[in-house]
Structure formats: C-alpha cells, structure tokens
Design a protein around this motif. Structure first.
Motif, PDB file in Angstrom:
ATOM      1  N   PRO A  42       0.841  -1.209   0.000  1.00 41.66           N
ATOM      2  CA  PRO A  42       0.000   0.000   0.000  1.00 41.66           C
ATOM      3  C   PRO A  42       0.871   1.252   0.000  1.00 41.66           C
ATOM      4  O   PRO A  42       1.951   1.290   0.613  1.00 41.66           O
ATOM      5  CB  PRO A  42      -0.795  -0.105   1.309  1.00 41.66           C
ATOM      6  CG  PRO A  42      -0.627  -1.510   1.770  1.00 41.66           C
ATOM      7  CD  PRO A  42       0.659  -2.015   1.205  1.00 41.66           C
ATOM      8  N   VAL A  43       0.367   2.250  -0.710  1.00 38.30           N
ATOM      9  CA  VAL A  43       1.094   3.523  -0.774  1.00 38.30           C
ATOM     10  C   VAL A  43       0.136   4.622  -0.356  1.00 38.30           C
ATOM     11  O   VAL A  43      -0.885   4.838  -1.006  1.00 38.30           O
ATOM     12  CB  VAL A  43       1.590   3.788  -2.223  1.00 38.30           C
ATOM     13  CG1 VAL A  43       2.204   5.159  -2.338  1.00 38.30           C
ATOM     14  CG2 VAL A  43       2.567   2.723  -2.651  1.00 38.30           C
ATOM     15  N   GLY A  44       0.456   5.296   0.682  1.00 39.39           N
ATOM     16  CA  GLY A  44      -0.370   6.420   1.143  1.00 39.39           C
ATOM     17  C   GLY A  44      -1.793   5.966   1.466  1.00 39.39           C
ATOM     18  O   GLY A  44      -2.039   4.832   1.866  1.00 39.39           O
ATOM     19  N   THR A  45      -2.728   6.864   1.248  1.00 37.39           N
ATOM     20  CA  THR A  45      -4.135   6.566   1.526  1.00 37.39           C
ATOM     21  C   THR A  45      -4.894   6.486   0.205  1.00 37.39           C
ATOM     22  O   THR A  45      -4.338   6.736  -0.850  1.00 37.39           O
ATOM     23  CB  THR A  45      -4.762   7.678   2.398  1.00 37.39           C
ATOM     24  OG1 THR A  45      -4.567   8.934   1.714  1.00 37.39           O
ATOM     25  CG2 THR A  45      -4.114   7.738   3.767  1.00 37.39           C
ATOM     26  N   GLY A  46      -6.125   6.134   0.294  1.00 41.28           N
ATOM     27  CA  GLY A  46      -6.967   6.122  -0.907  1.00 41.28           C
ATOM     28  C   GLY A  46      -6.862   4.847  -1.705  1.00 41.28           C
ATOM     29  O   GLY A  46      -7.290   4.782  -2.846  1.00 41.28           O
ATOM     30  N   GLY A  47      -6.295   3.809  -1.081  1.00 40.92           N
ATOM     31  CA  GLY A  47      -6.268   2.516  -1.757  1.00 40.92           C
ATOM     32  C   GLY A  47      -5.195   2.358  -2.806  1.00 40.92           C
ATOM     33  O   GLY A  47      -5.177   1.378  -3.556  1.00 40.92           O
ATOM     34  N   LYS A  48      -4.247   3.316  -2.895  1.00 45.04           N
ATOM     35  CA  LYS A  48      -3.198   3.182  -3.927  1.00 45.04           C
ATOM     36  C   LYS A  48      -2.196   2.108  -3.503  1.00 45.04           C
ATOM     37  O   LYS A  48      -1.928   1.916  -2.324  1.00 45.04           O
ATOM     38  CB  LYS A  48      -2.478   4.523  -4.104  1.00 45.04           C
ATOM     39  CG  LYS A  48      -3.322   5.553  -4.805  1.00 45.04           C
ATOM     40  CD  LYS A  48      -2.483   6.732  -5.241  1.00 45.04           C
ATOM     41  CE  LYS A  48      -3.361   7.673  -6.052  1.00 45.04           C
ATOM     42  NZ  LYS A  48      -2.672   8.864  -6.450  1.00 45.04           N
ATOM     43  N   ILE A  49      -1.621   1.441  -4.516  1.00 42.68           N
ATOM     44  CA  ILE A  49      -0.658   0.375  -4.236  1.00 42.68           C
ATOM     45  C   ILE A  49       0.553   0.525  -5.130  1.00 42.68           C
ATOM     46  O   ILE A  49       0.506   1.207  -6.154  1.00 42.68           O
ATOM     47  CB  ILE A  49      -1.280  -1.026  -4.447  1.00 42.68           C
ATOM     48  CG1 ILE A  49      -1.854  -1.138  -5.870  1.00 42.68           C
ATOM     49  CG2 ILE A  49      -2.344  -1.320  -3.402  1.00 42.68           C
ATOM     50  CD1 ILE A  49      -2.361  -2.519  -6.210  1.00 42.68           C
ATOM     51  N   ARG A  50       1.641  -0.154  -4.697  1.00 44.23           N
ATOM     52  CA  ARG A  50       2.862  -0.215  -5.502  1.00 44.23           C
ATOM     53  C   ARG A  50       3.124  -1.689  -5.790  1.00 44.23           C
ATOM     54  O   ARG A  50       3.020  -2.538  -4.914  1.00 44.23           O
ATOM     55  CB  ARG A  50       4.042   0.376  -4.722  1.00 44.23           C
ATOM     56  CG  ARG A  50       5.354   0.404  -5.506  1.00 44.23           C
ATOM     57  CD  ARG A  50       6.530   0.846  -4.638  1.00 44.23           C
ATOM     58  NE  ARG A  50       6.836  -0.132  -3.623  1.00 44.23           N
ATOM     59  CZ  ARG A  50       6.974   0.150  -2.331  1.00 44.23           C
ATOM     60  NH1 ARG A  50       6.823   1.397  -1.907  1.00 44.23           N
ATOM     61  NH2 ARG A  50       7.254  -0.792  -1.449  1.00 44.23           N
ATOM     62  N   MET A  74      -3.196   8.000 -21.459  1.00 45.15           N
ATOM     63  CA  MET A  74      -4.149   7.232 -22.267  1.00 45.15           C
ATOM     64  C   MET A  74      -4.964   6.265 -21.410  1.00 45.15           C
ATOM     65  O   MET A  74      -6.117   5.991 -21.714  1.00 45.15           O
ATOM     66  CB  MET A  74      -3.379   6.457 -23.342  1.00 45.15           C
ATOM     67  CG  MET A  74      -4.273   5.884 -24.420  1.00 45.15           C
ATOM     68  SD  MET A  74      -3.382   4.853 -25.582  1.00 45.15           S
ATOM     69  CE  MET A  74      -2.235   5.994 -26.252  1.00 45.15           C
ATOM     70  N   LEU A  75      -4.340   5.744 -20.359  1.00 41.93           N
ATOM     71  CA  LEU A  75      -5.009   4.705 -19.577  1.00 41.93           C
ATOM     72  C   LEU A  75      -5.779   5.322 -18.402  1.00 41.93           C
ATOM     73  O   LEU A  75      -5.514   6.452 -18.002  1.00 41.93           O
ATOM     74  CB  LEU A  75      -3.974   3.685 -19.082  1.00 41.93           C
ATOM     75  CG  LEU A  75      -3.256   2.918 -20.189  1.00 41.93           C
ATOM     76  CD1 LEU A  75      -2.289   1.907 -19.611  1.00 41.93           C
ATOM     77  CD2 LEU A  75      -4.263   2.207 -21.095  1.00 41.93           C
ATOM     78  N   PRO A  76      -6.749   4.584 -17.849  1.00 41.81           N
ATOM     79  CA  PRO A  76      -7.547   5.114 -16.733  1.00 41.81           C
ATOM     80  C   PRO A  76      -6.682   5.561 -15.558  1.00 41.81           C
ATOM     81  O   PRO A  76      -5.590   5.035 -15.332  1.00 41.81           O
ATOM     82  CB  PRO A  76      -8.418   3.926 -16.340  1.00 41.81           C
ATOM     83  CG  PRO A  76      -8.533   3.114 -17.579  1.00 41.81           C
ATOM     84  CD  PRO A  76      -7.226   3.256 -18.278  1.00 41.81           C
ATOM     85  N   LYS A  77      -7.200   6.503 -14.809  1.00 36.58           N
ATOM     86  CA  LYS A  77      -6.424   7.131 -13.737  1.00 36.58           C
ATOM     87  C   LYS A  77      -6.106   6.167 -12.611  1.00 36.58           C
ATOM     88  O   LYS A  77      -5.157   6.389 -11.852  1.00 36.58           O
ATOM     89  CB  LYS A  77      -7.183   8.346 -13.185  1.00 36.58           C
ATOM     90  CG  LYS A  77      -7.342   9.477 -14.190  1.00 36.58           C
ATOM     91  CD  LYS A  77      -6.016  10.168 -14.454  1.00 36.58           C
ATOM     92  CE  LYS A  77      -6.109  11.179 -15.576  1.00 36.58           C
ATOM     93  NZ  LYS A  77      -5.869  10.592 -16.904  1.00 36.58           N
ATOM     94  N   ASP A  78      -6.909   5.108 -12.451  1.00 34.51           N
ATOM     95  CA  ASP A  78      -6.639   4.172 -11.357  1.00 34.51           C
ATOM     96  C   ASP A  78      -5.743   3.016 -11.788  1.00 34.51           C
ATOM     97  O   ASP A  78      -5.631   2.010 -11.090  1.00 34.51           O
ATOM     98  CB  ASP A  78      -7.951   3.646 -10.755  1.00 34.51           C
ATOM     99  CG  ASP A  78      -8.787   2.882 -11.763  1.00 34.51           C
ATOM    100  OD1 ASP A  78      -9.833   2.340 -11.353  1.00 34.51           O
ATOM    101  OD2 ASP A  78      -8.414   2.822 -12.943  1.00 34.51           O
ATOM    102  N   THR A  79      -5.074   3.153 -12.923  1.00 38.77           N
ATOM    103  CA  THR A  79      -4.127   2.137 -13.380  1.00 38.77           C
ATOM    104  C   THR A  79      -2.844   2.226 -12.553  1.00 38.77           C
ATOM    105  O   THR A  79      -2.378   3.319 -12.232  1.00 38.77           O
ATOM    106  CB  THR A  79      -3.764   2.373 -14.860  1.00 38.77           C
ATOM    107  OG1 THR A  79      -4.963   2.450 -15.624  1.00 38.77           O
ATOM    108  CG2 THR A  79      -2.886   1.251 -15.383  1.00 38.77           C
TER     109      THR A  79
END
Lengths: 284, 323
Positions: A42-50, A74-79
């Motif tokens: 997990p990276v930071g908050t908001g469900g982001k991952i590495r 080009m790709l979706p922001k949650d990629t």
C-alpha cells in the motif's frame, strides 16, 4: 379514462421493472473488486498500491523506469504501473512492465495494436509454457511475439532489429496468456461470486539482431522462470504439459558481449523517444 | 399580404406545430400505458443502470452515456444528437404512422422481459454497452406491445438510428487500429508517389527525411469519428431521400470509403503544409482542416446521390410534394 387493456399492460410492465430493480439492487450490494495476483505494497491513503518488482533477478541488476506520459494519459487514472530495466553483466537487457487495472477494465489492452502502431511487424506469435519452480512446480502460459522493425539513421541507412515480446495476465487465483480467457474469467467470476478480477498485464521484451531470436527468447525464459516467484502470488496447478526448455545462456558474440542493443532508452510500448542508431541524437 | 390596418391572422410555425401536435397526440391510443411504462423503464436505468464501480462513479446509465459521448477526445459525441434526430424523424413520418393500425400485441411483452434480462446480464458482468442495448430494446418492445407489430415495423426507421447512441468506439479497436494503419499507408502513398515528397513511415508515424517534423496518426486521427458520423448522417439521408432498398444501401455503404478518403485528405494536407510552411502550418491545418474535409465528404455523398435517379417515397413520407 384509462382503458382496461392499458391498465393491464401497465401493471404487467411495472411488475417486470420492479422485479428487475430488486435483482439489480441485490447485485449492486454484492459486487466488489478482487485482490491483485502480484505482490503489492500500500502507498499512502486512498487505496493506492505499488507493485513490488524485484530489484535483482539472477545476475541482472535493474533500474526503475517511469511510465511514458502518453501511456499514463491514455489509460484510466486508477491504473497502477511498474517498469524496470534489467541488465545482465554481458549487456543483455530485458525490459519488464506491469500494468494493473483498478476498477476500470480498459487498463488492460491488447499489445498487438500498440506494437504494430509503433512500427513493429509481428512475424510470429504463439503460446509457450515456462517452467516455474515456486510455490510449486507449474507451467506459466505466455504469449510470445517475434517482431521486426527497420530503423533508419539520419543518413538514411536502414538496420533491421528483432524484438521478442512475451506477456501474460494474472489476477488473484487466475493466470492466463489468452485475452479471451481473461474476458471469460471476468464474466464467470462476476456472475458466480460478484468479484471483478483485478487483472495485471505482465510483459518482458528484449531486442536483438536478426537470427538471434531464439537465443534471446531463452534468456527471457530463464529470467521469467527465476523472477516470477519473487513477484507473482497467483499460480496454476502442478505442471502436466511440456515446458519450453530454458537453456542456460546464449553464446556471446566475438566481441565478448551479447548483441548489444544500441538504443539508449528501453523501448516500452509507449516510448516517447524514437529509436536511435549510433551517431544520431535521437530527436526529429 | 395584409392591407394597412388589417391584422395578420396566419398562425406562426410554433402555433401550427402545437395545433398539429395536439391533433396527433389525441389520435394515439393507450398513451397512459406507454408513458407509464416508459417512465418506469427510464427510472430503472437512472438509479440502477450502471454498475461499473470506479470507472464512471454513477448508478445512472444516462450519466455513463453522457460521459461516453463527452469526455475529451470522445469518438461518440454524435450520440448527443441522435435522440433529437429520431424524434424529428418520427414527426416527419407522422402521417404514415398515424395511418397504421394500432392494436395491443402481447408477444412484445416477452421481448420486454428479454430486454430486462439483458440489462441484468449487462449489470452483472459490468458491461454498460449491453445495458444501453437493453434500454433501447425495451423501449422498442413497449412500442410494439402498446401499439402493435405493424406500428413497430413502420417505426423501425427512425428507431434503428438509436444504434448510433451506443458508444461503440471503445469496442471498435479491431477497426480503429487497422483504420489508422490504412489511413497512414494511403496518405504516405499519395504524398510519396503522387506529390513526390520524400517522407519516412514507421508504422503509423510519418517523419520527414530532414527531421523537421514527425506526426503520429493517433487513435483520434484514425477517421473513426467521421466514419460514425457519416454513417449516421448517410443513413438518415438515404431513408428520407430514397424509397428503394438498394439505393439506400449504396448511400450508407458509401460512408466508409468517403470517410476514409476525407481522413487521408486531411493527413496529406497536414504533411504538405508542414513541408511547405513548417511545422506550425501543419499544426494549424491539423486543428482546422477537419471541418473542411468533413464538408467535402458530405458533398461527395450528396454528389453520389445525384447520380442515382430519384424514386417516390412511401405515401405520407414525401414532404417535398406540394400540399
């Protein structure tokens, strides 16, 4: 005054709509995004991952590569992206890329389109099986593309290069090399459990001079065989088929190095820098 | 022309439309049933229409469609206009539709049920495109259910135009990618062989030999947008101009080569401008020439229709005939 047939139609139709709404409401409460099939942090908050690609595999050392702006836009922001360039002591380079979807499936796309629009011509495409030893022995299905492209220096001199491109898809408890299977799993899992598999698209590519394609593929194969247990969680049942032989090493050329690729930057699918030949500045 | 002092009692166009609409409306039977069903159906798709969480964070299929039509670079922006075009064409065809016998047709209720099931499937597998198809199928089923199969058959055009309301560009990659390559190949052929300008092609990239400029025929330049628009316009034009099936088919089919030709013309113009006046001129042409080539494409379609002899439209549709 409303006639009897109108009332009957209205009642029947609204009952159908009501039942549909009830079923949909139940579905909306039960659907969720699945877990990744790769090792992540997990990276930071908001469900982001590495995505945790290993820094060292066999005798390769690696450096991080930032995704191209074109690809990010080009790709979706949650990629989620992970890219590393692995270099062996003899100069052989393997560029590994992972693209993982969020809730938007369109993060995962067919590389055929991107390769061809970048000028790579696909000469051969097939499914291979690479032996993986951990967590148990199994065969990893991959798609292997053999591609070619002719580059020109500023003086107009053409030089042909080949590129071996290997990829597969992985999600929680799901591994496949087939687009169709991937789409099929999405439909099957959503219908059966309401879980949207969180697919990642893993690719490895290396360039070489014509005639060195098989040797290059064997190097990639060895790398994948060693690297996958380090970053992939999902696996398949124990091996039953015939694996591709990942023979140790390819023979170096007479200069003592394996076909050095003269380009200064790895050719990702969305490389913003045109391939350069020795002596060129690299920018149009 | 009225004399001084006299008031002009001729009704305005709006007033005339209101009167005629009132007459048409009063003629249609079982309006309450249709409107009640339609309202329920639309409410369903407003609150339980879109399940794709995160992609477009809305439960409304209409909001999803609006996003698909209007995000930057969308190839489906024509979807905003289709409902208005359909309504206008229904009005244009009103005499014929009013003359058709209208009876309740209960087999259409099974189609309505299938449309609902299709939406459940689309929702379950998170494919809003399936739900969009279900939306329009359900409305068409209602038309057939309330007013009969004859009325539904007569309504097929313009109802079928709703196919252009389905945002197709996301699934048209198998078409868009080869279209980009074909547009590039044709343009490079014209530039090299016809105009004699030496350029380098790498896939869908066009570079000049001196390194002054390079262009990539991106997805937005594949021509898919003008192709879809020309297909929609061509379909409307074909149906309101010709009564014969083969002539309509020729006009609709001609949209594909005309759109491709228009796109190639634009790409050639960009390269020629860059060669002659520099990259800035190429950028200018890139920004503004799209309108010109689309107008040329429309002109080509109209010109093609002039080559085919006219034929009478069905009774009630030929509004060109004097009253």
């Amino acid at each position: 005054m409303i006639r009897r047939d109108s009332i009957t139609i209205l009642i029947v139709g609204l009952v159908v709509i009501g039942l549909t709404a009830g079923f949909l409401a139940h579905l909306s409460r039960s659907q969720r995004l699945g877990n990744p099939g790769l090792k992540t942090t997990p990276v930071g908050t908001g469900g982001k991952i590495r995505i945790d690609l290993p820094e060292v595999v066999l005798d390769y050392v690696s450096s991080n590569v930032e995704p191209a702006k074109l690809e990010v836009d080009m790709l979706p922001k949650d990629t989620t992206f992970a890219k590393r360039a692995y270099v062996a002591p003899d100069g052989f380079q393997n560029f590994t890329s992972v693209v993982m979807m969020g809730a938007d499936r369109t993060s995962i796309h067919k590389p055929e389109y991107c390769l061809e629009t970048q000028g790579w011509r696909i000469l051969d495409q097939r499914t291979e099986h690479i032996p993986i030893a951990e967590p148990h022995a199994y065969l990893l299905p991959v798609r292997k593309f053999t591609t070619t492209q002719t580059f020109r220096s500023r003086s107009g001199e053409p030089t042909r290069y080949s590129c071996i491109y290997v990829f597969w898809f992985v999600a929680e408890n799901r591994v496949t090399a087939s687009h169709l299977s991937r789409v099929g799993y999405i439909t099957y899992d959503l219908l059966r459990t309401g879980v949207l598999p969180r697919w990642a698209y893993v690719s490895c590519q290396a360039t070489c001079l014509p005639g060195r394609e098989e040797a290059t593929y064997r190097r990639i194969c060895q790398w994948i065989s060693a690297a996958v247990p380090k970053f992939q969680l999902a696996s398949l049942p124990p091996a039953t088929g015939k694996p591709t032989a990942c023979i140790d090493g390819s023979q170096p050329d007479s200069a003592g190095r394996v076909d050095p690729f003269p380009f200064r930057v790895p050719l990702g699918l969305f490389s913003e820098v045109l391939p350069v030949l020795p002596g060129d500045t690299g920018r149009p | 022309m009225s004399k001084p002092g006299e008031t002009n009692n001729a009704p305005s166009a709006v007033e005339e439309f209101r009167r005629e609409f009132a007459v048409v409306w009063s003629t249609m039977p079982r309006k309450a049933a249709f409107l009640g069903l339609l309202a329920g159906w639309l409410i369903l798709f407003e609150f339980l229409g879109n399940s794709t969480f995160g992609y477009v964070a809305t439960p409304s299929l209409f909001q999803w469609m609006h996003n698909a039509y209007n995000f930057p670079g969308s190839d489906d922006s024509h979807g905003n206009l289709i409902p208005f075009a359909v309504l206008a064409l229904f009005w244009w065809k009103r005499d014929l539709l009013l003359a058709v016998e209208k009876r309740v047709w209960w087999p259409a209720s099974s189609v309505f049920l299938l449309a609902a099931a299709l939406h459940v499937l689309g929702y379950a597998v998170q494919q809003p495109l399936i739900s969009v198809v279900s939306l329009f199928t359900g409305v068409y089923a209602m038309v057939a259910w309330v007013w009969g199969w004859k009325f539904a058959l007569s309504s097929l055009f313009p109802f079928a135009l709703f196919v252009f309301s389905v945002p197709l560009s996301a699934v048209l990659n198998p078409v868009t990618i080869p279209l980009r390559q074909l547009s590039t190949d044709l343009s490079v052929f014209i530039i090299r062989q016809v105009l004699g300008i030496q350029i380098v092609q790498q896939g869908v990239q066009i570079l000049d030999s001196k390194g002054a400029y390079s262009y990539e025929v991106a997805a937005a330049c594949s021509g898919i947008r003008s192709l879809l628009m020309l297909l929609a316009l061509g379909t409307v034009y074909a149906f309101i101009t010709f009564g014969t099936t083969w002539k309509r088919a020729v006009i609709v089919a001609s949209s594909v080569p005309i759109a491709l030709g228009g796109n190639c013309l634009r790409l050639v113009a960009i390269v020629v401008a860059s060669e002659a006046f520099g990259p800035k001129a190429g950028e200018f042409v890139h920004e503004w020439f799209g309108f010109v080539t689309f107008a040329v494409a429309l002109g080509a379609m109209f010109g093609l229709s002039r080559l085919m002899p006219g034929d009478p439209l069905p009774v009630g549709m030929d509004r060109r005939a004097p009253a």
